[in-house]
Design an enzyme around this catalytic site. Structure first.
Site, PDB file in Angstrom:
ATOM      1  N   GLU A  94       5.363  -4.076   5.201  1.00  0.00           N
ATOM      2  CA  GLU A  94       4.649  -3.206   6.129  1.00  0.00           C
ATOM      3  C   GLU A  94       5.224  -3.289   7.541  1.00  0.00           C
ATOM      4  O   GLU A  94       5.538  -4.367   8.032  1.00  0.00           O
ATOM      5  CB  GLU A  94       3.165  -3.561   6.158  1.00  0.00           C
ATOM      6  N   ARG A 120     -12.761   2.462   1.737  1.00  0.00           N
ATOM      7  CA  ARG A 120     -13.123   3.304   0.593  1.00  0.00           C
ATOM      8  C   ARG A 120     -14.099   2.580  -0.322  1.00  0.00           C
ATOM      9  O   ARG A 120     -14.938   3.218  -0.975  1.00  0.00           O
ATOM     10  CB  ARG A 120     -11.862   3.703  -0.163  1.00  0.00           C
ATOM     11  N   CYS A 134      -6.504  -5.449   4.201  1.00  0.00           N
ATOM     12  CA  CYS A 134      -5.102  -5.810   4.441  1.00  0.00           C
ATOM     13  C   CYS A 134      -4.668  -5.375   5.838  1.00  0.00           C
ATOM     14  O   CYS A 134      -4.096  -6.156   6.603  1.00  0.00           O
ATOM     15  CB  CYS A 134      -4.194  -5.175   3.395  1.00  0.00           C
ATOM     16  N   HIS A 136       2.766  -6.106   0.937  1.00  0.00           N
ATOM     17  CA  HIS A 136       1.920  -5.762  -0.192  1.00  0.00           C
ATOM     18  C   HIS A 136       2.675  -6.017  -1.494  1.00  0.00           C
ATOM     19  O   HIS A 136       3.883  -5.770  -1.571  1.00  0.00           O
ATOM     20  CB  HIS A 136       1.520  -4.287  -0.146  1.00  0.00           C
TER      21      HIS A 136
END
Length: 213
Positions: A78, A88, A141, A164
């Site tokens: 990332e 979510r 995250c 990730h």
């Protein structure tokens, strides 16, 4: 050199989290650096607080936080964390923030302080799938990545970033056919390659890895 590597506990109904399962299998030394392994909760509040506590406790030179990206075909290094929580699904404490800043009046975003392109190439050189990513999402995250990068503004010697990892193959039962995954041993080896590149490269590669989408 000390490297703090963290992985999350299971979340979203999974029995394991390949992030910490892989982290705890890492060797205790990589490229001459001491590897300190810690599990952190998948919680906006407790996860961010625990990683800050570990930074203060361990005083590392490098921090790499690792999380699960179900559906990813390989590792994702990332590059950017944003000051936003938009969950979510609830975290492991039942919290589900929507459109909330992680740090009031904090910077809109932070870039990783690791040689992200060198890490991608280091993993690929070992034969594992890996790509550079420009979004760490808006779940825990991203919250941990942003919080760590915000925290290390006060520790200019600390370099930090986030990777990730995909599902482990043991998680595929009950998932749609074709869902990508990697053997846990391969995830661990790929993480070790990323850490080796981060330790050995103080500056990043000047190489095109941009995206059109």
């Amino acid at each position: 050199m000390k490297v703090l590597v963290t992985g999350f506990d299971p979340f979203g109904g999974e029995s394991i989290n390949p992030a910490y399962e892989a982290v705890k299998m890492l060797p205790d030394e990589i490229a001459g650096a001491q590897i300190i392994k810690r599990e952190i909760p998948t919680s906006f509040t407790r996860g961010t607080a625990e990683v800050v506590r570990q930074i203060e406790l361990c005083q590392p030179d490098l921090v790499l936080n690792v999380g699960q990206a179900g559906g990813a075909a390989g590792l994702r290094v990332e590059r950017v964390a944003i000051n936003l929580a938009d969950a979510r699904i609830p975290d492991n404490d039942g919290a589900q923030p929507v459109d909330e800043p992680l740090v009031q009046d904090g910077a809109p975003a932070y870039f990783a302080k690791l040689p992200v392109k060198a890490m991608v190439r280091g993993v690929q050189a070992k034969g594992y799938p890996c790509q550079l990513s420009y979004t760490a999402g808006t779940y825990v995250c991203n919250a941990v990545m942003y919080t760590v990068l915000h925290t290390v503004q006060s520790y200019p010697h600390i370099r930090a970033g986030f990777v990730h990892v995909p599902y482990a193959t043991s998680q595929l039962e009950g998932k749609a056919a074709g869902t990508p995954a990697m053997p846990l041993a391969d995830i661990t080896a790929a993480l070790a390659a990323a850490i080796e590149a981060a330790v050995q490269n103080k500056t990043d590669l000047k190489e095109q890895m941009g995206r059109l989408d």
